[in-house]
Design a protein around this motif. Structure first.
Motif, short mmCIF file in Angstrom:
data_model
loop_
_atom_site.label_atom_id
_atom_site.label_comp_id
_atom_site.label_asym_id
_atom_site.label_seq_id
_atom_site.Cartn_x
_atom_site.Cartn_y
_atom_site.Cartn_z
N VAL A 119 23.20 19.75 34.43
CA VAL A 119 24.16 19.31 33.42
C VAL A 119 24.37 17.81 33.61
N ILE A 120 24.14 17.05 32.54
CA ILE A 120 24.36 15.62 32.61
C ILE A 120 25.54 15.27 31.71
N GLY A 121 26.47 14.49 32.22
CA GLY A 121 27.62 14.07 31.41
C GLY A 121 27.35 12.71 30.79
N TYR A 122 27.79 12.53 29.55
CA TYR A 122 27.51 11.28 28.85
C TYR A 122 28.81 10.78 28.23
N VAL A 123 29.32 9.66 28.70
CA VAL A 123 30.57 9.11 28.15
C VAL A 123 30.21 8.20 26.97
N GLY A 124 30.57 8.65 25.78
CA GLY A 124 30.21 7.89 24.57
C GLY A 124 31.40 7.10 24.05
N SER A 125 31.11 6.06 23.31
CA SER A 125 32.19 5.27 22.72
C SER A 125 32.49 5.80 21.32
N PHE A 126 31.69 5.39 20.36
CA PHE A 126 31.87 5.85 18.99
C PHE A 126 30.59 6.53 18.51
N VAL B 210 22.69 17.95 28.03
CA VAL B 210 23.57 16.78 28.04
C VAL B 210 24.88 17.15 27.35
N LYS B 211 26.00 16.92 28.07
CA LYS B 211 27.33 17.10 27.47
C LYS B 211 27.85 15.72 27.11
N VAL B 212 28.29 15.55 25.87
CA VAL B 212 28.78 14.25 25.44
C VAL B 212 30.30 14.31 25.23
N VAL B 213 31.00 13.31 25.73
CA VAL B 213 32.44 13.19 25.46
C VAL B 213 32.68 11.83 24.82
N TRP B 214 33.33 11.84 23.66
CA TRP B 214 33.61 10.58 22.94
C TRP B 214 35.01 10.11 23.28
N ILE B 215 35.15 8.85 23.63
CA ILE B 215 36.50 8.36 23.93
C ILE B 215 37.04 7.46 22.82
N ASN B 216 36.24 7.21 21.79
CA ASN B 216 36.67 6.40 20.64
C ASN B 216 37.20 5.04 21.04
N SER B 217 36.51 4.41 21.95
CA SER B 217 36.86 3.05 22.37
C SER B 217 35.63 2.49 23.07
N GLY C 192 27.28 20.41 21.98
CA GLY C 192 28.42 19.95 21.18
C GLY C 192 27.97 19.45 19.81
N LYS C 193 28.96 19.24 18.96
CA LYS C 193 28.67 18.81 17.60
C LYS C 193 28.87 17.31 17.49
N LEU C 194 27.99 16.65 16.79
CA LEU C 194 28.16 15.21 16.58
C LEU C 194 29.31 15.00 15.60
N PRO C 195 30.37 14.31 16.03
CA PRO C 195 31.49 14.10 15.10
C PRO C 195 31.02 13.28 13.90
N THR C 196 31.51 13.64 12.74
CA THR C 196 31.14 12.87 11.55
C THR C 196 32.28 11.93 11.22
N ASN C 197 31.93 10.73 10.90
CA ASN C 197 32.99 9.75 10.60
C ASN C 197 33.36 9.78 9.14
N GLY D 281 32.52 21.88 24.21
CA GLY D 281 31.97 22.14 22.88
C GLY D 281 32.96 22.83 21.96
N VAL D 282 34.26 22.74 22.26
CA VAL D 282 35.26 23.31 21.35
C VAL D 282 35.24 22.48 20.07
N ASP D 283 35.13 23.15 18.95
CA ASP D 283 34.98 22.42 17.70
C ASP D 283 36.35 22.03 17.16
N MET D 284 36.90 20.95 17.72
CA MET D 284 38.21 20.50 17.29
C MET D 284 38.16 18.98 17.28
N SER D 285 38.81 18.37 16.32
CA SER D 285 38.73 16.92 16.25
C SER D 285 39.40 16.29 17.47
N SER D 286 38.62 15.52 18.22
CA SER D 286 39.18 14.89 19.42
C SER D 286 40.23 13.85 19.02
#
Lengths: 308, 367
Positions: free
Chosen positions: B160-167, B192-199, B362-367, A262-267
């Motif tokens: 803790v549940i991990g979630y591999v997100g695309s975009f 739920v922990k989300v990780v975005w891989i942007n693909s 976590g924060k939802l990334p804004t596009n 949850g580090v607030d940094m652009s991935s």
């Protein structure tokens, strides 16, 4: 960050850096002889698909790796024929090789998509793997990771202490002087290109047989290009290639770990770090003086013709 | 007697033969009627083991269901953008009666070509623009994800549940939210922990993301990316995972609990039938579990019977409409009320979802 997390990050860093290390190690030998082969991505893909098919049909992972290396060598021979034999532009030939490899691997692998395979299992080295924090990262990996480190030491020694290593470097610096000394310029370059092909094939096999044991079209996802930039980033020094491979690996792991924390940094920004570093090196390299300082092979990418 | 019996037999045989011939001729006449020509435009290769593979399976199922009545062609790996229009136009010129364009980026090219070929019927996947001869269709993937959330809540030990997100786009956010709502239903303490891989598709990166999440305590991995690499990572690390799109159980026999699968075959056959029966009209289909477009992969033996029953009950509820996933009260991530008690989110709000429900970290990334 607790100890366990750091241990896990280091472990993942080494694994994620291994394909880059293998491919970059092959490419640096190739470039030291003065040949720039941009076909790494294509050779990796061919290695990945060949290794997977052979391992799946024969049931032997070792045969798979050998077949992958052979596929890489064959691909690099194609490059050699055009770029060394016909003295075509190396950049264009390399790019064509990448496109060719991507298409051909997809074609051969079409029937093998979605098939599961049991890949290389980690081998824990007794005692050493129990060292806290760095133990698992260095001594609890699969055989290909160990092999990549052995190869690294061998290549380092090759350039450091052997006469053959000196010859490769001399040819990369000035093939015309080398040829007047009676050195077999083309033969050495052929061997260097083939070595690059073999290691690129092995790097591909690491992905399809160890890291994510499966075949899928385009599964290298640009790692061949990262390895190319890694060679520049390491400024052609063998030791720095290891450092660079792990740094690139760490960067790609960290931006995922930070997200989870949850580090607030652009991935996206974090993911660009290795490329930024490479661009900086390229900018420095653009002047001739710094090229000498950074040990770029002076005849890199220039076709060689004995007569002129 | 004997002779007349023989004669009768002979007559019967003749009748049977002529009947058979008539039938045969009739059969031929039916076969001679031109089959419906159906074309598919794919964004990826049919061998991607994910999205395009699923559509191609649907195409094959349609051929099976309407044997002899349809003739299909497909063009794979078509880039989204200007060149798509050329491909679609060519297919229309070749006399195809029905064309499916199966990626979001084909939306404008499809409409453009549809205007030039008013007699051809077009179906565009996951888009929102329609016309007299352009229909749209998509699947409510999130319904299956709600069911996986229910199971996750019962199966997690670390909470803790991990979630591999695309975009970070609505389609993926819907899935994360539906999953989290299901998770909270059976286990209010889990997050739920989300990780975005942007693909959409990068096996090595997907694996790294899954490993990073496991390293941070996740004992179940869910994914909204296309390769089975996260399932493999879970298998190697001895944790659980949910697959996506296709049944990924073979990549992690112990890890793979179930997954939400997408299934286009019935839809494609129904559309082709409506064209054959001359009752086609442009519409919008957003099918879910109720239409069979979304299915669940087989449940892993590791899931206790009562949890399977719970999941199946929810699935039936979603199919019948008794269970509405995005029905208030729903709290947003910060705990504020996002959907009031009893209010059901409209489709347009679901389609533009850009906020997390409570329970997602976590924060939802804004596009």
């Amino acid at each position: 960050m607790d100890i366990e997390l750091i241990t896990n990050i280091l472990f993942a860093m080494v694994r994620s850096g291994t394909p880059l290390l293998l491919v970059a190690l092959g490419e640096v030998v190739c470039e030291k002889s003065g040949v720039l082969n941009l076909g790494q991505e294509g050779m990796m893909l061919m290695g990945a698909v060949t290794g997977f098919i052979v391992a799946l049909t024969t049931g032997s992972l070792a045969l798979g790796v050998l077949a992958a290396m052979l596929a890489g060598v064959l691909m690099s021979a194609l490059f050699g024929m055009i770029a060394l034999g016909l003295r075509a532009n190396q950049v264009a030939t390399g790019l064509a090789l990448t496109i060719f490899g991507a298409g051909l691997s997809a074609f051969i692998g079409a029937d093998f998509v979605g098939k599961p395979l049991v890949g290389f299992a980690p081998i824990a080295i007794p005692v050493l793997s129990d060292i806290p924090v760095i133990g698992p990262a260095l001594f609890q990996q699969d055989i290909l990771v160990y092999l990549s480190l052995v190869l690294l030491v061998l290549v380092w020694l090759f350039f450091r202490v052997t006469r053959a290593g000196l010859i490769v470097k001399a040819i990369g610096e000035n093939p015309w002087s080398a040829v007047t000394l009676g050195l077999p310029v083309l033969r050495v370059r052929w061997l260097a290109v083939a070595f690059g092909g073999a290691l690129a094939g092995m790097g591909g096999a690491y992905l399809s047989l160890a890291y994510t044991p499966l075949w899928a079209e385009g599964m290298t996802a640009g790692r061949g290009w990262i390895a190319l930039s890694l060679v520049v980033f390491a400024s052609w020094r063998i030791g720095r290639i290891l450092l660079g491979a792990w740094l690139f690996g760490l960067a790609s792991i960290l931006h995922l770990v930070f997200q989870g924390m949850g580090v607030d940094m652009s991935s996206n920004l974090l993911a660009t770090l290795p490329y930024l570093a490479t661009i900086v090196v390229l900018v420095i390299l653009s002047s001739k003086q710094s090229r000498i300082r950074l040990m770029a092979p002076m005849s890199l990418g220039k076709p060689f013709h004995p007569a002129g | 007697m004997k002779a007349s019996f023989k004669k009768t037999l002979k007559q019967a045989a003749t009748v049977a033969l002529s009947a058979a011939m008539t039938l045969g001729l009739a059969g031929q006449a039916v076969a001679k009627e031109d089959p419906l020509k159906v074309a598919f435009v794919y964004v990826g290769p049919v061998s991607d083991a994910g999205w395009t593979f699923g559509h191609d399976e649907g195409r094959k199922e349609m051929i099976e269901k309407l044997e002899g009545k349809v003739e299909t062609t497909f063009v794979e790996s078509v880039a989204e953008g200007a060149d798509a229009a050329r491909v679609i136009r060519k297919l229309a010129q070749q006399g195809n009666d029905l064309i499916f364009t199966t990626s979001f980026g084909f939306m404008n090219p499809t409409l453009k070509v549809a205007k030039q070929f008013p007699k051809v019927k077009f179906h565009h996947a996951t888009g929102y623009k329609r016309s007299d001869n352009v229909s749209t269709y998509a699947a409510r993937f999130y319904e299956g994800r709600y069911v996986t959330g229910l199971i996750a809540g019962k199966m997690t030990k670390s909470n803790v549940i991990g979630y591999v997100g695309s975009f970070p786009i609505p389609e993926v956010v819907q899935g994360i939210n539906a999953f989290t709502l299901g998770l909270k239903e059976t286990n209010p303490d889990a997050t739920v922990k989300v990780v975005w891989i942007n693909s959409w598709y990068d096996p090595a990166k997907e694996r790294e993301a899954a490993e990073a999440l496991i390293a941070q305590g996740a004992d179940i991995i869910n994914q909204h990316t296309d390769s089975p690499a996260p399932v493999q990572a879970a298998q190697d690390k001895g944790v659980f995972a949910f697959g996506y799109d296709t049944d990924m159980a073979k990549f992690g026999p112990d890890a793979h609990l179930t997954g939400s699968l997408v299934h286009w075959g019935d839809y494609y056959a129904d559309v082709a039938k409506s064209v054959l029966n001359d009752n086609w009209e442009a519409n919008d289909t957003w099918g879910g579990i109720n239409t069979g477009m979304v299915k669940m992969a087989p449940y892993n033996k590791a899931i206790p019977a009562d949890v399977v029953a719970l999941a199946e009950k929810a699935r039936a509820g979603i199919a019948s409409g008794d269970l509405v996933i995005f029905e208030g009260p729903i709290k947003a991530q910060d705990g504020s009320e996002k959907v009031a008690d009893g209010v059901k989110l409209e489709d347009k709000d679901i389609l533009s979802m850009n906020w997390y429900v409570q329970g997602v970290e976590g924060k939802l990334p804004t596009n």
